[in-house]
Scaffold this motif. Structure first.
Motif, PDB file in Angstrom:
ATOM      1  N   ALA A 110      -4.315  -0.114  -1.414  1.00  0.00           N
ATOM      2  CA  ALA A 110      -4.798   1.175  -1.092  1.00  0.00           C
ATOM      3  C   ALA A 110      -3.794   2.237  -1.395  1.00  0.00           C
ATOM      4  O   ALA A 110      -2.672   2.042  -1.158  1.00  0.00           O
ATOM      5  CB  ALA A 110      -5.385   1.197   0.444  1.00  0.00           C
ATOM      6  N   LYS A 122      -9.098   2.284   7.691  1.00  0.00           N
ATOM      7  CA  LYS A 122      -9.734   1.932   6.525  1.00  0.00           C
ATOM      8  C   LYS A 122      -9.598   0.594   6.042  1.00  0.00           C
ATOM      9  O   LYS A 122     -10.494  -0.151   5.827  1.00  0.00           O
ATOM     10  CB  LYS A 122      -9.905   3.045   5.377  1.00  0.00           C
ATOM     11  N   LEU A 123      -8.520   0.246   5.812  1.00  0.00           N
ATOM     12  CA  LEU A 123      -7.986  -0.989   5.514  1.00  0.00           C
ATOM     13  C   LEU A 123      -8.320  -2.103   6.471  1.00  0.00           C
ATOM     14  O   LEU A 123      -8.951  -3.266   6.060  1.00  0.00           O
ATOM     15  CB  LEU A 123      -6.565  -1.227   5.208  1.00  0.00           C
ATOM     16  N   GLY A 169      -3.143   6.581  -0.579  1.00  0.00           N
ATOM     17  CA  GLY A 169      -3.541   7.653  -0.014  1.00  0.00           C
ATOM     18  C   GLY A 169      -2.775   8.893   0.020  1.00  0.00           C
ATOM     19  O   GLY A 169      -1.370   8.559  -0.468  1.00  0.00           O
ATOM     20  N   LYS A 192     -12.305   1.138   1.361  1.00  0.00           N
ATOM     21  CA  LYS A 192     -11.697   1.573   0.280  1.00  0.00           C
ATOM     22  C   LYS A 192     -10.922   3.015   0.505  1.00  0.00           C
ATOM     23  O   LYS A 192     -11.488   3.632   1.250  1.00  0.00           O
ATOM     24  CB  LYS A 192     -12.268   1.687  -1.177  1.00  0.00           C
ATOM     25  N   GLU A 193      -9.814   3.091  -0.071  1.00  0.00           N
ATOM     26  CA  GLU A 193      -9.080   4.292  -0.008  1.00  0.00           C
ATOM     27  C   GLU A 193      -8.168   4.535  -1.378  1.00  0.00           C
ATOM     28  O   GLU A 193      -7.190   3.865  -1.507  1.00  0.00           O
ATOM     29  CB  GLU A 193      -8.192   4.423   1.394  1.00  0.00           C
ATOM     30  N   ASP A 194      -9.050   5.307  -2.250  1.00  0.00           N
ATOM     31  CA  ASP A 194      -8.259   5.533  -3.644  1.00  0.00           C
ATOM     32  C   ASP A 194      -7.792   6.987  -3.995  1.00  0.00           C
ATOM     33  O   ASP A 194      -7.662   7.231  -5.038  1.00  0.00           O
ATOM     34  CB  ASP A 194      -9.125   5.013  -4.658  1.00  0.00           C
ATOM     35  N   LEU A 242      -5.678   5.947   6.773  1.00  0.00           N
ATOM     36  CA  LEU A 242      -5.579   4.873   5.474  1.00  0.00           C
ATOM     37  C   LEU A 242      -5.634   3.490   6.092  1.00  0.00           C
ATOM     38  O   LEU A 242      -6.306   2.643   5.804  1.00  0.00           O
ATOM     39  CB  LEU A 242      -4.342   5.223   4.836  1.00  0.00           C
ATOM     40  N   HIS A 260       0.894  -1.002   0.078  1.00  0.00           N
ATOM     41  CA  HIS A 260      -0.037  -0.118  -0.078  1.00  0.00           C
ATOM     42  C   HIS A 260       0.910   1.290  -0.044  1.00  0.00           C
ATOM     43  O   HIS A 260       2.065   1.338   0.285  1.00  0.00           O
ATOM     44  CB  HIS A 260      -0.929   0.082   1.207  1.00  0.00           C
ATOM     45  N   LYS A 281      -6.415   0.065  -7.774  1.00  0.00           N
ATOM     46  CA  LYS A 281      -7.375  -0.620  -8.007  1.00  0.00           C
ATOM     47  C   LYS A 281      -7.305  -1.902  -8.733  1.00  0.00           C
ATOM     48  O   LYS A 281      -7.556  -2.984  -8.137  1.00  0.00           O
ATOM     49  CB  LYS A 281      -8.370   0.133  -8.807  1.00  0.00           C
ATOM     50  N   TYR A 304       1.285   5.437   0.761  1.00  0.00           N
ATOM     51  CA  TYR A 304       0.844   7.068   1.384  1.00  0.00           C
ATOM     52  C   TYR A 304       1.797   7.934   0.978  1.00  0.00           C
ATOM     53  O   TYR A 304       2.968   7.641   1.285  1.00  0.00           O
ATOM     54  CB  TYR A 304       0.641   6.991   2.851  1.00  0.00           C
TER      55      TYR A 304
END
Length: 364
Positions: free
Chosen positions: A115, A322-323, A117, A328-330, A319, A88, A110, A90
């Motif tokens: 994810a 949310k995971l 962020g 979702k965090e897109d 983030l 992921h 996606k 960030y």
């Protein structure tokens, strides 16, 4: 969640200190930089057991999420590599220098089921969370207009390597715009259209840090932007961004509604006290013979925990949260902010208003 830090420049200190201080469920396991000595120094300073090259970080099976703190012009390339390594992301702001690059990373995340962020996260802090609640509770009635001004003399008085701030992908719009635009969209929703003009006030800048005092660097990007922003809900925002101003008394951010004015704290900071001026105060002053210019704002308490003004890491924690809840965090907000910035640049270059290509469904 086990985290790696990619890039050990100035801002890495703030991220590491605040994550270690505030977010105990986030474990920074490794730091990396193309300058391995910089990674080693940061690791030893903060008792992080592993350090190494970017390639070593990407191949580390223990790391689940990487915080990308590399220079902005490298964000897209590094974000792509992080996602392709199965981790992921960030990313520090700006998410990308072009909208197509931001959307590429969004789509790749996606496809990979990962994810992504992006900073800034200051709008999650106590000050702007309080402002959002005050607006929603009707303290200034229906919001009509926003006036915001990020105007200072540049970064050369404190930053040891300020060159990138005056090259393509630098300037006040890419550097500070994300703070203001993230707040604007978080409070009021998507931007529809922008109008802008820009100027380069100085052809070169003088450095004032001790080891390079008096040195000159060229300016290759505009350093002053005057913008008008039209939101989808009809709110108009007048926003100025400049590295050319020695001193300003313009408000950092004021929001004007049918029933009053909200003086918001600095969007660059997570904490700060909002202030309200109600319309009935103005009427009382007018009919009482008082000069309206002498009317005072009323400070209101922050309604959420204040962990400091200049802090980083809330976005990473958000983030991860949310995971863990299968949300979702897109980076929808970050992509929309890139669209705002690049549309402003295009408007300034062409002299024409620009319609945005994206929306942020997270806003209203």
């Amino acid at each position: 969640m086990k985290i790696g830090i990619m890039g050990c420049g100035v801002i890495s200190n703030q991220y590491i200190r605040d994550i270690q201080r505030l977010y105990r469920k986030l474990e920074i396991c490794m730091v990396a930089d193309i300058r391995t000595n910089a990674a080693e120094n940061i690791a030893k300073q903060y008792n992080i057991l592993q350090w190494g090259t970017p390639e070593e970080l990407l191949s580390n099976k223990e790391i689940e999420l990487v915080i990308n703190l590399t220079p902005p012009k490298m964000h897209t390339e590094i974000n792509r590599k992080i996602l392709l390594s199965g981790k992921h992301v960030y990313c520090e702001k700006p998410f990308a220098l072009a909208l197509k690059d931001a959307q590429e990373i969004q789509n790749l995340a996606k496809i990979k089921g990962l994810a992504v962020g992006c900073a800034p996260d200051t709008f999650l802090g106590s000050s702007m969370s309080t402002c959002k609640k005050l607006i929603e509770d009707g303290w200034i009635g229906k919001p009509l207009y926003v006036n915001a001004n990020m105007m200072n003399a540049g970064v050369e008085t404190w930053h040891p390597r300020p060159e990138s701030f005056y090259e393509e992908g630098g300037g006040p719009l890419y550097d500070m715009g994300p703070y203001y635009f993230s707040v604007l969209v978080n409070l009021f929703g998507s931007v529809k259209k922008v109008y802008a003009a820009a100027k380069k006030g100085f052809v070169e800048r003088t450095l004032y840090t001790s080891d390079r005092f008096g040195s000159k660097i060229p300016v290759k990007t505009p350093t002053h932007f005057a913008t008008i922003i039209e939101l989808k809900n009809g709110i108009l925002a007048n926003m100025n961004f400049s590295f050319d101003i020695s001193k300003s008394t313009m408000p950092l951010m004021e929001i004007y509604g049918t029933d009053g004015t909200l003086e918001a704290p600095d969007p660059n900071m997570a904490g700060g006290t909002p202030k309200i001026y109600r319309r009935e105060q103005m009427l009382a002053e007018c009919f009482g013979g008082q000069d309206q210019r002498e009317g005072s704002f009323s400070a209101l308490p922050e309604l959420y925990q204040d962990v400091g003004s200049f802090v980083r890491g809330a976005g990473v924690a958000d983030l991860v949260n949310k995971l863990q809840h299968n949300e979702k965090e897109d980076a929808q907000l970050a992509v929309h902010v890139v669209d705002i910035i690049t549309s402003i640049m295009r408007s300034a270059e062409t002299g024409m208003p620009q319609e945005l290509q994206t929306v942020c469904e997270e806003g209203r």
